[in-house]
Design a protein around this motif. Structure first.
Motif, PDB file in Angstrom:
ATOM      1  N   THR A  30       0.849  -1.187   0.000  1.00 26.60           N
ATOM      2  CA  THR A  30       0.000   0.000   0.000  1.00 26.60           C
ATOM      3  C   THR A  30       0.888   1.242   0.000  1.00 26.60           C
ATOM      4  O   THR A  30       2.069   1.188   0.346  1.00 26.60           O
ATOM      5  CB  THR A  30      -0.910   0.044   1.241  1.00 26.60           C
ATOM      6  N   PHE A  31       0.302   2.338  -0.428  1.00 21.83           N
ATOM      7  CA  PHE A  31       0.999   3.618  -0.354  1.00 21.83           C
ATOM      8  C   PHE A  31      -0.023   4.693  -0.021  1.00 21.83           C
ATOM      9  O   PHE A  31      -1.226   4.526  -0.262  1.00 21.83           O
ATOM     10  CB  PHE A  31       1.717   3.940  -1.677  1.00 21.83           C
ATOM     11  N   THR A  32       0.453   5.759   0.553  1.00 24.61           N
ATOM     12  CA  THR A  32      -0.431   6.871   0.891  1.00 24.61           C
ATOM     13  C   THR A  32       0.059   8.123   0.188  1.00 24.61           C
ATOM     14  O   THR A  32       1.256   8.280  -0.071  1.00 24.61           O
ATOM     15  CB  THR A  32      -0.481   7.122   2.401  1.00 24.61           C
ATOM     16  N   ILE A  33      -0.869   8.985  -0.132  1.00 24.65           N
ATOM     17  CA  ILE A  33      -0.545  10.274  -0.732  1.00 24.65           C
ATOM     18  C   ILE A  33      -1.134  11.375   0.139  1.00 24.65           C
ATOM     19  O   ILE A  33      -2.327  11.347   0.471  1.00 24.65           O
ATOM     20  CB  ILE A  33      -1.088  10.379  -2.169  1.00 24.65           C
ATOM     21  N   GLU A  34      -0.268  12.304   0.500  1.00 21.76           N
ATOM     22  CA  GLU A  34      -0.714  13.449   1.281  1.00 21.76           C
ATOM     23  C   GLU A  34      -0.911  14.634   0.359  1.00 21.76           C
ATOM     24  O   GLU A  34      -0.013  15.041  -0.376  1.00 21.76           O
ATOM     25  CB  GLU A  34       0.325  13.809   2.348  1.00 21.76           C
ATOM     26  N   LYS A  35      -2.112  15.169   0.354  1.00 20.02           N
ATOM     27  CA  LYS A  35      -2.417  16.318  -0.477  1.00 20.02           C
ATOM     28  C   LYS A  35      -3.368  17.226   0.283  1.00 20.02           C
ATOM     29  O   LYS A  35      -4.412  16.787   0.776  1.00 20.02           O
ATOM     30  CB  LYS A  35      -3.041  15.876  -1.808  1.00 20.02           C
ATOM     31  N   GLN A  58       0.457  13.545  -9.953  1.00 23.64           N
ATOM     32  CA  GLN A  58       0.262  14.040  -8.593  1.00 23.64           C
ATOM     33  C   GLN A  58       1.594  14.371  -7.927  1.00 23.64           C
ATOM     34  O   GLN A  58       1.711  15.352  -7.193  1.00 23.64           O
ATOM     35  CB  GLN A  58      -0.501  13.002  -7.760  1.00 23.64           C
ATOM     36  N   LEU A  59       2.617  13.546  -8.191  1.00 23.08           N
ATOM     37  CA  LEU A  59       3.931  13.839  -7.623  1.00 23.08           C
ATOM     38  C   LEU A  59       4.481  15.142  -8.187  1.00 23.08           C
ATOM     39  O   LEU A  59       5.077  15.951  -7.459  1.00 23.08           O
ATOM     40  CB  LEU A  59       4.896  12.691  -7.915  1.00 23.08           C
ATOM     41  N   ARG A  60       4.285  15.369  -9.479  1.00 22.35           N
ATOM     42  CA  ARG A  60       4.756  16.624 -10.084  1.00 22.35           C
ATOM     43  C   ARG A  60       4.028  17.829  -9.498  1.00 22.35           C
ATOM     44  O   ARG A  60       4.571  18.934  -9.467  1.00 22.35           O
ATOM     45  CB  ARG A  60       4.567  16.577 -11.607  1.00 22.35           C
ATOM     46  N   GLU A  61       2.810  17.586  -9.047  1.00 22.67           N
ATOM     47  CA  GLU A  61       2.031  18.661  -8.436  1.00 22.67           C
ATOM     48  C   GLU A  61       2.280  18.754  -6.929  1.00 22.67           C
ATOM     49  O   GLU A  61       1.506  19.362  -6.196  1.00 22.67           O
ATOM     50  CB  GLU A  61       0.545  18.441  -8.719  1.00 22.67           C
ATOM     51  N   LYS A  62       3.371  18.125  -6.493  1.00 19.10           N
ATOM     52  CA  LYS A  62       3.882  18.232  -5.122  1.00 19.10           C
ATOM     53  C   LYS A  62       3.121  17.401  -4.098  1.00 19.10           C
ATOM     54  O   LYS A  62       3.255  17.617  -2.883  1.00 19.10           O
ATOM     55  CB  LYS A  62       3.927  19.695  -4.647  1.00 19.10           C
ATOM     56  N   ALA A  63       2.328  16.443  -4.548  1.00 16.03           N
ATOM     57  CA  ALA A  63       1.756  15.486  -3.604  1.00 16.03           C
ATOM     58  C   ALA A  63       2.895  14.662  -3.009  1.00 16.03           C
ATOM     59  O   ALA A  63       3.867  14.354  -3.700  1.00 16.03           O
ATOM     60  CB  ALA A  63       0.758  14.573  -4.303  1.00 16.03           C
ATOM     61  N   MET A  64       2.789  14.317  -1.731  1.00 20.62           N
ATOM     62  CA  MET A  64       3.860  13.608  -1.045  1.00 20.62           C
ATOM     63  C   MET A  64       3.458  12.156  -0.784  1.00 20.62           C
ATOM     64  O   MET A  64       2.575  11.883   0.035  1.00 20.62           O
ATOM     65  CB  MET A  64       4.196  14.305   0.276  1.00 20.62           C
ATOM     66  N   PRO A  65       4.107  11.198  -1.475  1.00 19.44           N
ATOM     67  CA  PRO A  65       3.770   9.790  -1.262  1.00 19.44           C
ATOM     68  C   PRO A  65       4.551   9.195  -0.095  1.00 19.44           C
ATOM     69  O   PRO A  65       5.668   9.614   0.208  1.00 19.44           O
ATOM     70  CB  PRO A  65       4.199   9.146  -2.582  1.00 19.44           C
ATOM     71  N   ARG A  66       3.964   8.217   0.529  1.00 20.73           N
ATOM     72  CA  ARG A  66       4.639   7.477   1.587  1.00 20.73           C
ATOM     73  C   ARG A  66       4.369   5.985   1.373  1.00 20.73           C
ATOM     74  O   ARG A  66       3.274   5.593   0.977  1.00 20.73           O
ATOM     75  CB  ARG A  66       4.139   7.908   2.969  1.00 20.73           C
ATOM     76  N   GLY A 280      10.645   9.056  -7.971  1.00 23.15           N
ATOM     77  CA  GLY A 280      10.120  10.321  -8.435  1.00 23.15           C
ATOM     78  C   GLY A 280       9.872  10.308  -9.935  1.00 23.15           C
ATOM     79  O   GLY A 280      10.314   9.408 -10.655  1.00 23.15           O
ATOM     80  N   PRO A 281       9.151  11.301 -10.436  1.00 25.74           N
ATOM     81  CA  PRO A 281       8.818  11.347 -11.865  1.00 25.74           C
ATOM     82  C   PRO A 281      10.035  11.685 -12.720  1.00 25.74           C
ATOM     83  O   PRO A 281      11.004  12.288 -12.257  1.00 25.74           O
ATOM     84  CB  PRO A 281       7.770  12.456 -11.935  1.00 25.74           C
ATOM     85  N   GLY A 282       9.970  11.267 -13.998  1.00 24.79           N
ATOM     86  CA  GLY A 282      10.986  11.657 -14.975  1.00 24.79           C
ATOM     87  C   GLY A 282      12.221  10.773 -15.029  1.00 24.79           C
ATOM     88  O   GLY A 282      13.168  11.090 -15.746  1.00 24.79           O
ATOM     89  N   ALA A 283      12.229   9.656 -14.302  1.00 27.03           N
ATOM     90  CA  ALA A 283      13.394   8.758 -14.308  1.00 27.03           C
ATOM     91  C   ALA A 283      13.280   7.729 -15.434  1.00 27.03           C
ATOM     92  O   ALA A 283      12.186   7.351 -15.841  1.00 27.03           O
ATOM     93  CB  ALA A 283      13.523   8.047 -12.973  1.00 27.03           C
ATOM     94  N   VAL A 284      14.438   7.284 -15.925  1.00 27.97           N
ATOM     95  CA  VAL A 284      14.508   6.232 -16.943  1.00 27.97           C
ATOM     96  C   VAL A 284      15.609   5.265 -16.541  1.00 27.97           C
ATOM     97  O   VAL A 284      16.686   5.684 -16.100  1.00 27.97           O
ATOM     98  CB  VAL A 284      14.826   6.798 -18.347  1.00 27.97           C
ATOM     99  N   ALA A 285      15.348   3.970 -16.676  1.00 28.61           N
ATOM    100  CA  ALA A 285      16.347   2.961 -16.337  1.00 28.61           C
ATOM    101  C   ALA A 285      16.337   1.863 -17.388  1.00 28.61           C
ATOM    102  O   ALA A 285      15.299   1.563 -17.979  1.00 28.61           O
ATOM    103  CB  ALA A 285      16.068   2.368 -14.963  1.00 28.61           C
ATOM    104  N   VAL A 286      17.516   1.283 -17.608  1.00 25.73           N
ATOM    105  CA  VAL A 286      17.612   0.139 -18.503  1.00 25.73           C
ATOM    106  C   VAL A 286      18.277  -1.004 -17.749  1.00 25.73           C
ATOM    107  O   VAL A 286      19.214  -0.803 -16.977  1.00 25.73           O
ATOM    108  CB  VAL A 286      18.388   0.466 -19.803  1.00 25.73           C
ATOM    109  N   LEU A 287      17.739  -2.169 -17.944  1.00 29.76           N
ATOM    110  CA  LEU A 287      18.256  -3.397 -17.356  1.00 29.76           C
ATOM    111  C   LEU A 287      18.580  -4.363 -18.476  1.00 29.76           C
ATOM    112  O   LEU A 287      17.850  -4.435 -19.463  1.00 29.76           O
ATOM    113  CB  LEU A 287      17.204  -4.004 -16.439  1.00 29.76           C
TER     114      LEU A 287
END
Length: 296
Positions: A30-35, A58-66, A280-287
């Motif tokens: 589970t995760f929570t979002i504070e807004k 929502q993260l880009r709009e400064k919502a804080m996930p936990r 966070g948003p905007g990350a890219v990874a390759v495996l």
């Protein structure tokens, strides 16, 4: 012969249709979002791509996930349900011990379920990674299960894979990883400059470490291709996968360059909310899978 059951928690970032079609037993976190001062709890069990995109919006709009890892009771309930349904052999996958102690909790819960259901036999595998690295182990376990391999045979095979999975992870910054305690405050400093993308990888013991910092996506691509040249993707049953946190354009650009060089189009997927909350948003990874073991 009864096939063994493949199980994982949701940090493997598997799409819902794959879980359903391949009968993977999923234990969702589970995760929570504070807004606006309000905390709302959600289940890490998205079923539509738009839900992933909305989460990162929502993260880009400064919502804080936990987030929090699965506790003992959650593991116990997950395993007991399988045992009550008659499950005997289970292969279970967890997030890296370098990020959380989940595997120890899982093993204790499985041992306690076995006291009530003596035929219940679970083997837990430390992914030494997270997200699609963990997911790749699930994919291989499903293939082995469907090919008729036993639990012991599959466990032995997948346990050899984690150190052969190489990573290049480009974050937008390290705010989320620092906030979640996944990198140190000192390491987070490298990501403070505008336009600089910290490059991370998993170490041999499954911890996240900052390897370098580059400016812009073209440098990220050059870094990834150079590392892939040093640790060549295996040709047989080639594994190359790109995952992103709502950075589809960058992910496609990286896939184009990899396809040009290796004549193989990587699969592309989006991070789930629990791992995404730490990246966070905007990350890219390759495996990718290589013959050589990781040296990071």
């Amino acid at each position: 012969m009864q096939k063994f059951i493949v199980s994982t928690d949701s940090t493997a970032d598997l799409y819902a249709d794959y879980v359903r079609e391949h009968d993977v037993r999923l234990a969702p976190l589970t995760f929570t979002i504070e807004k606006d001062g309000v905390m709302t709890e959600y289940l890490d069990a998205f079923t539509d791509y738009s839900q992933y995109v909305d989460f990162f919006r929502q993260l880009r709009e400064k919502a804080m996930p936990r987030t929090s890892m699965l506790n003992y009771e959650s593991h116990y309930d997950h395993f007991k349900k399988m045992a009550e349904e008659g499950a005997k052999d289970v292969l279970h996958f967890t997030i890296s011990t370098g990020l959380a102690s989940t595997i120890n909790v899982a093993r204790q819960a499985a041992a306690d379920v076995k006291k009530e259901f003596p035929e219940f036999n679970l083997k837990a595998v430390d992914s030494l990674a997270a997200t699609i690295g963990q997911g790749e182990l699930v994919y291989e376990a499903v293939r082995l299960r469907d090919a008729g391999k036993t639990l012991d045979e599959a466990y032995e095979a997948v346990s050899q894979i984690p150190l052969h999975l190489q990573y290049v992870i480009a974050a937008n910054d390290l705010f989320y990883l620092k906030r979640g305690g996944r990198v140190s405050a000192a390491a987070a400093v490298v990501g403070s400059a505008l336009g600089v993308k910290p490059i991370l990888s998993f170490t041999r013991d499954g911890k996240l470490t900052v390897m370098d910092k580059v400016r812009g996506m073209k440098k990220v691509i050059a870094y990834a291709l150079e590392k892939m040249e040093r640790f060549n993707p295996v040709e047989e049953k080639r594994v190359i996968h790109i995952v992103h946190s709502d950075a589809e354009r960058d992910a496609q650009e990286l896939a184009d360059k990899i396809e040009e060089r290796w004549n193989f189009r990587p699969e592309i997927s989006i991070l789930g909310p629990v791992i995404g909350a730490h990246v966070g948003p905007g990350a890219v990874a390759v495996l990718w899978k290589s013959k050589e073991e990781r040296q990071d």
